[in-house]
Design an enzyme around this catalytic site. Structure first.
Site, PDB file in Angstrom:
ATOM      1  N   TRP A  14      36.565  39.741  40.943  1.00  0.00           N
ATOM      2  CA  TRP A  14      36.624  39.960  42.415  1.00  0.00           C
ATOM      3  C   TRP A  14      36.085  41.258  42.616  1.00  0.00           C
ATOM      4  O   TRP A  14      34.949  41.333  43.489  1.00  0.00           O
ATOM      5  CB  TRP A  14      38.047  39.765  42.819  1.00  0.00           C
ATOM      6  CG  TRP A  14      38.204  39.748  44.364  1.00  0.00           C
ATOM      7  CD1 TRP A  14      37.155  39.390  45.373  1.00  0.00           C
ATOM      8  CD2 TRP A  14      39.286  39.822  44.956  1.00  0.00           C
ATOM      9  NE1 TRP A  14      37.666  39.332  46.357  1.00  0.00           N
ATOM     10  CE2 TRP A  14      38.856  39.794  46.344  1.00  0.00           C
ATOM     11  CE3 TRP A  14      40.609  40.468  44.591  1.00  0.00           C
ATOM     12  CZ2 TRP A  14      40.018  40.020  47.424  1.00  0.00           C
ATOM     13  CZ3 TRP A  14      41.544  40.594  45.369  1.00  0.00           C
ATOM     14  CH2 TRP A  14      41.201  40.377  47.025  1.00  0.00           C
ATOM     15  N   HIS A  30      37.311  46.686  30.261  1.00  0.00           N
ATOM     16  CA  HIS A  30      38.778  46.610  30.136  1.00  0.00           C
ATOM     17  C   HIS A  30      39.294  47.841  29.153  1.00  0.00           C
ATOM     18  O   HIS A  30      40.731  47.463  28.986  1.00  0.00           O
ATOM     19  CB  HIS A  30      39.027  45.153  29.549  1.00  0.00           C
ATOM     20  CG  HIS A  30      38.903  44.053  30.428  1.00  0.00           C
ATOM     21  ND1 HIS A  30      39.210  44.054  31.494  1.00  0.00           N
ATOM     22  CD2 HIS A  30      38.496  42.784  30.138  1.00  0.00           C
ATOM     23  CE1 HIS A  30      38.997  42.962  32.299  1.00  0.00           C
ATOM     24  NE2 HIS A  30      38.466  42.088  31.230  1.00  0.00           N
ATOM     25  N   ARG A  36      47.352  44.976  39.173  1.00  0.00           N
ATOM     26  CA  ARG A  36      48.165  43.702  39.863  1.00  0.00           C
ATOM     27  C   ARG A  36      49.441  43.578  39.349  1.00  0.00           C
ATOM     28  O   ARG A  36      49.642  43.941  38.405  1.00  0.00           O
ATOM     29  CB  ARG A  36      47.283  42.530  39.144  1.00  0.00           C
ATOM     30  CG  ARG A  36      47.651  41.119  40.010  1.00  0.00           C
ATOM     31  CD  ARG A  36      46.711  40.063  39.670  1.00  0.00           C
ATOM     32  NE  ARG A  36      47.024  38.936  40.185  1.00  0.00           N
ATOM     33  CZ  ARG A  36      46.578  37.663  39.879  1.00  0.00           C
ATOM     34  NH1 ARG A  36      45.905  37.442  38.723  1.00  0.00           N
ATOM     35  NH2 ARG A  36      46.795  36.513  40.870  1.00  0.00           N
ATOM     36  N   TYR A  94      45.649  44.817  43.626  1.00  0.00           N
ATOM     37  CA  TYR A  94      44.861  43.257  44.153  1.00  0.00           C
ATOM     38  C   TYR A  94      45.620  42.718  45.284  1.00  0.00           C
ATOM     39  O   TYR A  94      45.157  42.313  46.182  1.00  0.00           O
ATOM     40  CB  TYR A  94      45.400  42.327  42.831  1.00  0.00           C
ATOM     41  CG  TYR A  94      45.090  40.878  42.995  1.00  0.00           C
ATOM     42  CD1 TYR A  94      43.595  40.430  42.366  1.00  0.00           C
ATOM     43  CD2 TYR A  94      45.718  39.937  43.555  1.00  0.00           C
ATOM     44  CE1 TYR A  94      43.337  39.008  42.497  1.00  0.00           C
ATOM     45  CE2 TYR A  94      45.466  38.558  43.640  1.00  0.00           C
ATOM     46  CZ  TYR A  94      44.061  38.252  43.089  1.00  0.00           C
ATOM     47  OH  TYR A  94      43.836  36.862  43.131  1.00  0.00           O
ATOM     48  N   ARG A 132      41.164  30.895  38.813  1.00  0.00           N
ATOM     49  CA  ARG A 132      42.171  29.754  38.440  1.00  0.00           C
ATOM     50  C   ARG A 132      42.777  29.488  39.923  1.00  0.00           C
ATOM     51  O   ARG A 132      42.738  28.497  40.435  1.00  0.00           O
ATOM     52  CB  ARG A 132      43.192  30.456  37.650  1.00  0.00           C
ATOM     53  CG  ARG A 132      44.089  29.291  36.717  1.00  0.00           C
ATOM     54  CD  ARG A 132      45.142  30.243  35.946  1.00  0.00           C
ATOM     55  NE  ARG A 132      45.926  31.013  36.497  1.00  0.00           N
ATOM     56  CZ  ARG A 132      47.033  30.726  37.269  1.00  0.00           C
ATOM     57  NH1 ARG A 132      47.666  29.581  36.887  1.00  0.00           N
ATOM     58  NH2 ARG A 132      47.746  31.811  37.851  1.00  0.00           N
ATOM     59  N   GLY A 175      43.897  32.529  42.351  1.00  0.00           N
ATOM     60  CA  GLY A 175      43.587  33.459  43.008  1.00  0.00           C
ATOM     61  C   GLY A 175      44.848  33.717  44.267  1.00  0.00           C
ATOM     62  O   GLY A 175      44.553  33.988  45.413  1.00  0.00           O
TER      63      GLY A 175
END
Ligand code: A3P
Length: 279
Positions: free
Chosen positions: A73, A124, A146, A189, A245, A247
């Site tokens: 995103w 990452h 998140r 997030y 998946r 979201g």
């Protein structure tokens, strides 16, 4: 040069084979414990090669995250924003490429180390694994994290805890963002989900390409948010099911028992206590 590269790969493989090995929830690659984190050999080799070869430019913008926290995103939002004078919502490469194709991972795609790449690059890698040039060059870092419970559930659907422990990944970037506030933008997030347009405007400012009042009048930020929305991007005909998946915020409630949720909350509290960060 090829000999040096081969020698480097060989010594890396030897080093990796000496590390503590853990199972990868049924996936073929094992996870290896290196400097406090669990990593696949492919990622570990990629990160080490990046440490050796990647030269960050002051103009670079590095998107950092643990897996399953909104990386794709963030990639699509930032890419659409910095390329908005070249493309619009009917011509953007995001219509036919995944966000991972337009903003590559530093540890996977070494071809993108060349000087004529666009300024966005993702990783990452835990903070302590970043190539020193990323810290020294003065380039910008955007980190997204998140809720640990949603991250856990999202991760559970695809793989083991790559780049974990998750809390350590988040904490180290959080601390670095407090130490270098001008270099960092630290995102959650959930907050992005609450008011994506507001955060997109903040992102654009941070990246040095704020929306002009004319663009705002033409509702450019709203258009980008809509184009990069879960609904829109997950419906494109790109081979992308693993990336998109559900979201949703709070989806963990459908998968975790109350005991599991309490246990995760306790770890979160314990790990983040005193840091000023909460979820
Ligand atoms: P879920 O598994 O909870 O649905 P990453 O890109 O870091 O791997 O993160 C993947 C998570 O982000 C997945 O969460 C995925 O569905 C969600 N996601 C992907 N694209 C999104 C978008 N455009 N908006 C919101 N969430 C998105």
């Amino acid at each position: 040069e090829q000999d040096i590269e081969d020698e480097f790969q060989k010594s890396l493989k030897e080093m990796i084979s000496s590390l503590l090995k853990g199972n990868n929830w049924g996936l073929p690659d094992h996870l290896y414990h290196y400097q406090g984190f669990w990593l696949t050999p492919t990622f570990l080799q990629g990160v080490m090669l990046a440490q050796q070869q990647f030269e960050a430019q002051p103009t670079d913008i590095i998107l950092c995250s643990a897996p399953r926290t909104g990386t794709a995103w963030l990639k699509s939002l930032t890419f659409a924003t910095i390329t908005r004078t070249s493309y619009d919502d009917s011509t953007t490469p995001l219509l036919f490429k995944t966000p991972h194709d337009v903003v590559p991972f530093m540890e996977l795609d070494h071809a993108h180390f060349s000087a004529n790449r666009h300024p966005l690059l993702a990783t990452h890698a835990p903070y302590s694994f970043l190539p020193t040039s990323i810290i020294d060059s003065g380039c910008k870092i955007i980190y997204i994290c998140r809720d640990p419970k949603d991250t856990f559930v999202s991760m559970y659907h695809i793989c083991a805890s790559w780049y974990g422990p998750y809390w350590d990944h988040v904490l180290r970037y959080w601390k670095a963002s407090l130490e270098h506030p001008n270099k960092f933008m630290f995102l959650k997030y959930e907050k992005m989900n609450e008011d994506t347009v507001l955060y997109l405007k903040k992102l654009a400012e941070f990246m040095g390409c704020p929306f002009s009042s004319e663009e705002a009048q033409k509702r450019m930020p709203e258009k980008i948010v809509k184009m990069c929305s879960f609904k829109n991007i997950s419906n494109l005909e790109i081979e992308n099911k693993i990336y998109f998946r559900k979201g949703k915020v709070g989806d963990w409630k459908n998968d975790l028992t109350p005991e599991m949720s309490t246990q995760l909350d306790q770890i979160t509290q314990q790990k983040l206590s005193g840091s000023g960060l909460s979820f």
